[in-house]
Write a protein that holds these residues in place. Structure first.
Motif, short mmCIF file in Angstrom:
data_model
loop_
_atom_site.label_atom_id
_atom_site.label_comp_id
_atom_site.label_asym_id
_atom_site.label_seq_id
_atom_site.Cartn_x
_atom_site.Cartn_y
_atom_site.Cartn_z
N ARG A 1 17.09 -5.48 -5.89
CA ARG A 1 16.66 -5.11 -7.25
C ARG A 1 15.13 -5.04 -7.34
O ARG A 1 14.58 -4.04 -7.81
N ASP A 2 14.46 -6.07 -6.88
CA ASP A 2 13.01 -6.14 -7.03
C ASP A 2 12.27 -5.15 -6.14
O ASP A 2 11.38 -4.44 -6.60
N LEU A 3 12.62 -5.10 -4.87
CA LEU A 3 11.88 -4.23 -3.96
C LEU A 3 12.22 -2.75 -4.16
O LEU A 3 11.35 -1.90 -3.97
N ASN A 4 13.42 -2.43 -4.55
CA ASN A 4 13.73 -1.03 -4.80
C ASN A 4 12.91 -0.50 -5.97
O ASN A 4 12.47 0.64 -5.95
N GLU A 5 12.68 -1.35 -6.97
CA GLU A 5 11.83 -0.95 -8.09
C GLU A 5 10.39 -0.74 -7.63
O GLU A 5 9.75 0.24 -7.99
N VAL A 6 9.90 -1.64 -6.80
CA VAL A 6 8.53 -1.54 -6.29
C VAL A 6 8.40 -0.30 -5.41
O VAL A 6 7.44 0.47 -5.54
N ILE A 7 9.35 -0.09 -4.52
CA ILE A 7 9.29 1.04 -3.59
C ILE A 7 9.28 2.37 -4.34
O ILE A 7 8.58 3.31 -3.95
N GLU B 1 0.81 -1.21 0.00
CA GLU B 1 0.00 0.00 0.00
C GLU B 1 0.85 1.26 0.00
O GLU B 1 0.46 2.28 -0.56
N SER B 2 2.03 1.21 0.63
CA SER B 2 2.87 2.41 0.73
C SER B 2 4.34 2.03 0.72
O SER B 2 4.69 0.87 0.88
N ARG B 3 5.17 3.04 0.52
CA ARG B 3 6.62 2.83 0.57
C ARG B 3 7.04 2.27 1.93
O ARG B 3 7.88 1.40 2.01
N GLN B 4 6.46 2.83 2.98
CA GLN B 4 6.83 2.40 4.32
C GLN B 4 6.55 0.93 4.55
O GLN B 4 7.34 0.24 5.20
N GLU B 5 5.43 0.43 4.04
CA GLU B 5 5.09 -0.97 4.21
C GLU B 5 6.10 -1.86 3.48
O GLU B 5 6.59 -2.86 4.02
N ALA B 6 6.43 -1.50 2.24
CA ALA B 6 7.41 -2.27 1.47
C ALA B 6 8.79 -2.21 2.12
O ALA B 6 9.51 -3.21 2.16
N GLU C 1 -2.32 10.13 9.45
CA GLU C 1 -1.58 9.56 8.33
C GLU C 1 -2.36 9.79 7.05
O GLU C 1 -3.56 9.55 7.00
N VAL C 2 -1.63 10.26 6.03
CA VAL C 2 -2.24 10.50 4.72
C VAL C 2 -1.35 9.84 3.67
O VAL C 2 -0.13 10.03 3.67
N LEU C 3 -1.94 9.06 2.79
CA LEU C 3 -1.22 8.40 1.72
C LEU C 3 -1.13 9.37 0.54
O LEU C 3 -2.13 9.71 -0.06
N PRO D 1 3.26 5.20 -3.37
CA PRO D 1 3.07 6.46 -2.65
C PRO D 1 3.61 6.36 -1.23
O PRO D 1 3.81 5.26 -0.71
N SER D 2 3.82 7.49 -0.64
CA SER D 2 4.37 7.54 0.71
C SER D 2 3.28 7.94 1.71
O SER D 2 2.34 8.65 1.37
N VAL D 3 3.43 7.48 2.93
CA VAL D 3 2.52 7.89 4.01
C VAL D 3 3.16 9.07 4.72
O VAL D 3 4.32 9.00 5.13
N ARG D 4 2.41 10.16 4.82
CA ARG D 4 2.90 11.35 5.53
C ARG D 4 2.05 11.58 6.77
O ARG D 4 0.85 11.31 6.77
N LEU D 5 2.69 12.08 7.81
CA LEU D 5 1.96 12.51 9.00
C LEU D 5 1.64 13.99 8.83
O LEU D 5 2.55 14.80 8.61
N VAL D 6 0.37 14.32 8.90
CA VAL D 6 -0.08 15.70 8.73
C VAL D 6 -0.80 16.12 9.99
O VAL D 6 -1.64 15.38 10.51
N THR D 7 -0.48 17.31 10.48
CA THR D 7 -1.15 17.85 11.66
C THR D 7 -1.89 19.12 11.25
O THR D 7 -1.26 20.14 10.94
N PRO D 8 -3.23 19.07 11.20
CA PRO D 8 -4.00 20.27 10.83
C PRO D 8 -3.76 21.39 11.86
O PRO D 8 -3.53 21.12 13.05
N ALA D 9 -3.83 22.63 11.40
CA ALA D 9 -3.61 23.77 12.28
C ALA D 9 -4.72 23.90 13.32
O ALA D 9 -4.50 24.39 14.42
N GLY D 10 -5.89 23.46 12.98
CA GLY D 10 -7.02 23.49 13.91
C GLY D 10 -7.96 22.35 13.56
O GLY D 10 -7.66 21.50 12.73
#
Length: 131
Positions: A65-71, A15-20, A128-130, A75-84
């Protein structure tokens, strides 16, 4: 078993780079342990240890070789903190743009990924936002 795990790892629908990257790290740790065992056996049975070391080296190269291509394609998972306090829909629209189907998919993913009980009011806490 380790050879099969490396073979299967490239075919998993991550699902994400972090998982791989997590799976690549786990398999690399298993390869490291196997190599350490092979080095320990090298004094007693050098021929089988050499074959095992050669095989783990090949597996390590295939994994990289294989996983670097997949990664690279994931998409990446980012941590987002709304201002309010904001609506999850507004946050989804910020990341997905103007396409309504993309906003709905992003909204559903944010709610599911963060297990939000009330998606209408997202508190100013990291989510977390993908992307």
């Amino acid at each position: 078993v380790l050879a099969r795990a490396v073979e299967v790892a490239a075919g998993i629908d991550y699902e994400s780079r972090q998982e791989a990257e997590m799976w690549r790290g786990a398999l690399t740790a298993a390869l490291d342990a196997t190599e350490a065992d092979a080095f320990a056996l090298a004094g007693e049975v050098p021929a089988p240890a050499s074959v095992l070391l050669s095989a783990t080296g090949g597996l390590r190269a295939a994994l990289a070789r294989d996983l670097n291509e997949v990664i690279g394609r994931l998409p990446s998972v980012r941590l987002v903190t709304p201002a309010g306090t904001v609506s999850t829909w507004l946050l989804a629209q910020h990341f997905a743009g103007d396409d309504p189907t993309a906003v709905v998919a992003m909204f559903d993913d944010i709610v599911a990924r963060n297990r939000l009980p009330h998606a209408g009011a997202l508190p100013p806490e990291p989510v977390e936002v993908l992307v």
